[in-house]
Design a protein around this motif. Structure first.
Motif, mmCIF file in Angstrom:
data_model
loop_
_atom_site.group_PDB
_atom_site.id
_atom_site.type_symbol
_atom_site.label_atom_id
_atom_site.label_comp_id
_atom_site.label_asym_id
_atom_site.label_seq_id
_atom_site.Cartn_x
_atom_site.Cartn_y
_atom_site.Cartn_z
ATOM 1 N N PRO A 178 0.706 -1.287 0.029
ATOM 2 C CA PRO A 178 -0.140 0.005 0.039
ATOM 3 C C PRO A 178 0.769 1.161 0.169
ATOM 4 C CG PRO A 178 -0.017 -1.137 2.137
ATOM 5 C CD PRO A 178 0.687 -1.995 1.123
ATOM 6 N N LEU A 179 0.174 2.213 -0.160
ATOM 7 C CA LEU A 179 0.806 3.642 -0.348
ATOM 8 C C LEU A 179 1.615 4.017 1.037
ATOM 9 C CD1 LEU A 179 -1.362 6.024 -2.192
ATOM 10 C CD2 LEU A 179 0.932 5.591 -2.890
ATOM 11 N N GLY A 180 1.299 3.721 2.228
ATOM 12 C CA GLY A 180 2.082 3.897 3.418
ATOM 13 C C GLY A 180 3.308 3.177 3.427
ATOM 14 N N VAL A 181 3.390 2.088 3.001
ATOM 15 C CA VAL A 181 4.633 1.156 2.982
ATOM 16 C C VAL A 181 5.714 1.788 1.818
ATOM 17 C CG1 VAL A 181 5.673 -0.935 2.267
ATOM 18 C CG2 VAL A 181 3.606 -0.528 3.845
ATOM 19 N N LEU A 182 4.895 2.129 0.563
ATOM 20 C CA LEU A 182 6.038 2.722 -0.337
ATOM 21 C C LEU A 182 6.321 4.210 0.127
ATOM 22 C CD1 LEU A 182 3.578 2.160 -3.746
ATOM 23 C CD2 LEU A 182 5.693 1.054 -2.959
ATOM 24 N N ASN A 183 5.698 4.865 0.706
ATOM 25 C CA ASN A 183 6.174 6.267 1.418
ATOM 26 C C ASN A 183 7.335 5.668 2.131
ATOM 27 O OD1 ASN A 183 4.875 8.701 0.381
ATOM 28 N ND2 ASN A 183 2.842 7.579 1.358
ATOM 29 N N SER A 184 7.503 4.960 2.920
ATOM 30 C CA SER A 184 8.515 4.809 3.728
ATOM 31 C C SER A 184 9.887 4.042 2.947
ATOM 32 C CB SER A 184 8.173 3.476 4.944
ATOM 33 O OG SER A 184 7.176 3.918 5.716
ATOM 34 N N LEU A 185 9.359 3.220 1.979
ATOM 35 C CA LEU A 185 10.358 2.541 1.093
ATOM 36 C C LEU A 185 10.921 3.755 -0.123
ATOM 37 C CD1 LEU A 185 8.597 -0.835 -0.022
ATOM 38 C CD2 LEU A 185 10.880 -0.703 1.143
ATOM 39 N N ALA A 186 10.158 4.792 -0.288
ATOM 40 C CA ALA A 186 10.831 5.799 -1.260
ATOM 41 C C ALA A 186 11.867 6.414 -0.346
ATOM 42 C CB ALA A 186 9.626 6.804 -1.379
ATOM 43 N N ARG A 187 12.062 6.414 1.046
ATOM 44 C CA ARG A 187 13.026 7.016 1.728
ATOM 45 C C ARG A 187 14.351 5.978 1.636
ATOM 46 N NH1 ARG A 187 8.395 8.870 3.808
ATOM 47 N NH2 ARG A 187 8.325 11.218 4.194
ATOM 48 N N THR A 188 14.224 4.511 1.799
ATOM 49 C CA THR A 188 14.969 3.647 1.974
ATOM 50 C C THR A 188 15.492 3.092 0.638
ATOM 51 O OG1 THR A 188 13.473 2.269 2.872
ATOM 52 C CG2 THR A 188 14.364 3.518 4.399
ATOM 53 N N ALA A 189 14.903 2.696 -0.358
ATOM 54 C CA ALA A 189 14.895 2.100 -1.301
ATOM 55 C C ALA A 189 14.285 2.968 -2.741
ATOM 56 C CB ALA A 189 14.327 0.600 -1.303
ATOM 57 N N PRO A 190 14.554 4.219 -2.935
ATOM 58 C CA PRO A 190 13.888 5.061 -3.793
ATOM 59 C C PRO A 190 13.916 4.395 -5.281
ATOM 60 C CG PRO A 190 16.142 6.029 -3.052
ATOM 61 C CD PRO A 190 15.926 4.903 -2.336
ATOM 62 N N ARG A 191 15.129 3.929 -5.752
ATOM 63 C CA ARG A 191 15.173 3.270 -6.993
ATOM 64 C C ARG A 191 14.187 2.383 -7.254
ATOM 65 N NH1 ARG A 191 21.526 3.534 -9.077
ATOM 66 N NH2 ARG A 191 21.974 5.076 -7.623
ATOM 67 N N ALA A 192 14.230 1.253 -6.442
ATOM 68 C CA ALA A 192 13.138 0.109 -6.339
ATOM 69 C C ALA A 192 11.588 0.837 -6.449
ATOM 70 C CB ALA A 192 13.444 -0.722 -5.182
ATOM 71 N N VAL A 193 11.356 1.796 -5.593
ATOM 72 C CA VAL A 193 9.866 2.184 -5.805
ATOM 73 C C VAL A 193 9.657 3.005 -7.052
ATOM 74 C CG1 VAL A 193 8.460 4.220 -4.767
ATOM 75 C CG2 VAL A 193 9.749 2.611 -3.113
ATOM 76 N N ALA A 194 10.697 3.745 -7.627
ATOM 77 C CA ALA A 194 10.610 4.415 -8.969
ATOM 78 C C ALA A 194 10.354 3.275 -9.981
ATOM 79 C CB ALA A 194 11.853 5.020 -9.230
ATOM 80 N N GLU A 195 11.085 2.246 -9.907
ATOM 81 C CA GLU A 195 10.918 0.944 -10.831
ATOM 82 C C GLU A 195 9.678 0.420 -10.903
ATOM 83 O OE1 GLU A 195 13.950 -1.711 -10.178
ATOM 84 O OE2 GLU A 195 15.645 -0.338 -10.825
ATOM 85 N N HIS A 196 9.117 0.255 -9.410
ATOM 86 C CA HIS A 196 7.814 -0.342 -9.150
ATOM 87 C C HIS A 196 6.763 0.664 -9.714
ATOM 88 C CE1 HIS A 196 4.729 -2.581 -7.160
ATOM 89 N NE2 HIS A 196 4.186 -1.501 -6.726
#
Length: 302
Positions: A178-196
């Motif tokens: 969900p978006l809440g998890v993606l927001n956390s991941l955007a800080r720690t794994a931004p490239r992975a989130v961008a690809e996703h």
């Protein structure tokens, strides 16, 4: 007569002070202090105790009421009594504070793993947070498959921000967090989130594009601001998801950004509306050499 009446008055006996190394003694000495000063004084006192005195006091406090048991845990944390803190991890009363303390204490990984696999949802999620804050990425990576198998994709998604970037990239497409998890991941794994999110954007039907953009633009731009390569990836594959600040992150690598813009096909977002985003950046006072090089007529882009 007065002397006779005085002799009949009961004499006031002096109060017996509480015995040392007891909850009553601690209350008498520390309770009058304001809370911050009290905890600081307790911490200094705990460090001065001999091992035997500490064991005696901790045992007495741990057998007392809830406040006394919390004080016993506090003393254990101050003295880095790892065994006592580990014992408290799953205690119904002390567990939450013990898990908070575990962020900065080297507790055994086996105990943390058992907590993360607990049948109690609140305990699991509290432990996921502990693993993330203490950067125990290896442990989180190891238990992620078990969490997914036992508790499903929702819990696996909650654990993902505690995992390494490599694991986050490998699991994002499997659990669609969900978006809440993606927001956390955007800080720690931004490239992975961008690809996703770029992959989701590319698969999104045209009639749902507006809704998708509104939903994911903030998290995509957060990833872009955290990592310039993530920004360039989004600039190329999902430009609608970038805010002006996200665009600016891509422009920190002007040569690569210009290559992306020049490769944009006629009729795409960047061929028709890219100047709006760049103008917005200039209005915010973010104009720099890279931005000035790009703020030219589309016909001059080569």
């Amino acid at each position: 007569m007065a002397g006779h009446e005085a002799s009949r008055m009961p004499s006031r006996q002096p109060e017996t002070p509480p015995a040392p190394l007891t909850p009553a003694w601690l209350r008498a000495h520390f309770a009058p202090l304001p809370f911050p000063a009290r905890m600081s004084a307790l911490a200094r006192y705990a460090r001065t105790l001999t091992p035997h005195a500490y064991e005696t006091l901790h045992r007495a406090l741990d057998a007392g009421d809830s406040d006394e048991r919390h004080t016993a845990l506090f003393l254990a944390v101050v003295r880095r009594d790892l065994d006592r803190v580990t014992e408290a991890l799953d205690d119904p009363l002390l567990g939450r504070r013990a898990r908070s303390a575990a962020v900065r204490l080297p507790l055994p990984e086996q105990a943390l793993e058992q907590l993360a696999l607990s049948d109690i949802r609140a305990t699991r999620h509290d432990t996921f947070r502990l693993l993330r804050l203490s950067r125990r990425h290896t442990l989180a990576d190891r238990i992620l498959p078990q969490i997914h198998e036992r508790h499903g994709a929702r819990d696996a998604a909650a654990l993902l921000p505690a995992c390494s970037t490599r694991t986050a990239r490998a699991w994002l497409h499997r659990i669609d967090p969900p978006l809440g998890v993606l927001n956390s991941l955007a800080r720690t794994a931004p490239r992975a989130v961008a690809e996703h999110v770029a992959a989701q954007y590319e698969r999104c039907p045209r009639h749902e594009a507006y809704r998708f953009t509104g939903q994911y633009r903030a998290v995509a731009s957060l990833a872009a601001q955290r990592d310039q390569h993530a920004a360039l990836l989004l600039l190329e594959r999902a430009p609608d998801l970038l805010t002006p600040r996200g665009v600016l992150s891509a422009l920190r690598r002007p040569g690569e950004a210009l290559t992306v813009l020049r490769a944009a096909k006629p009729g795409t977002h960047w061929d028709t509306t890219w100047r709006t985003e760049l103008d917005a950046l200039r209005d915010h006072g973010d104009s720099d050499t890279a931005l000035g090089a790009l703020l030219v007529d589309p016909d001059e882009r080569g």
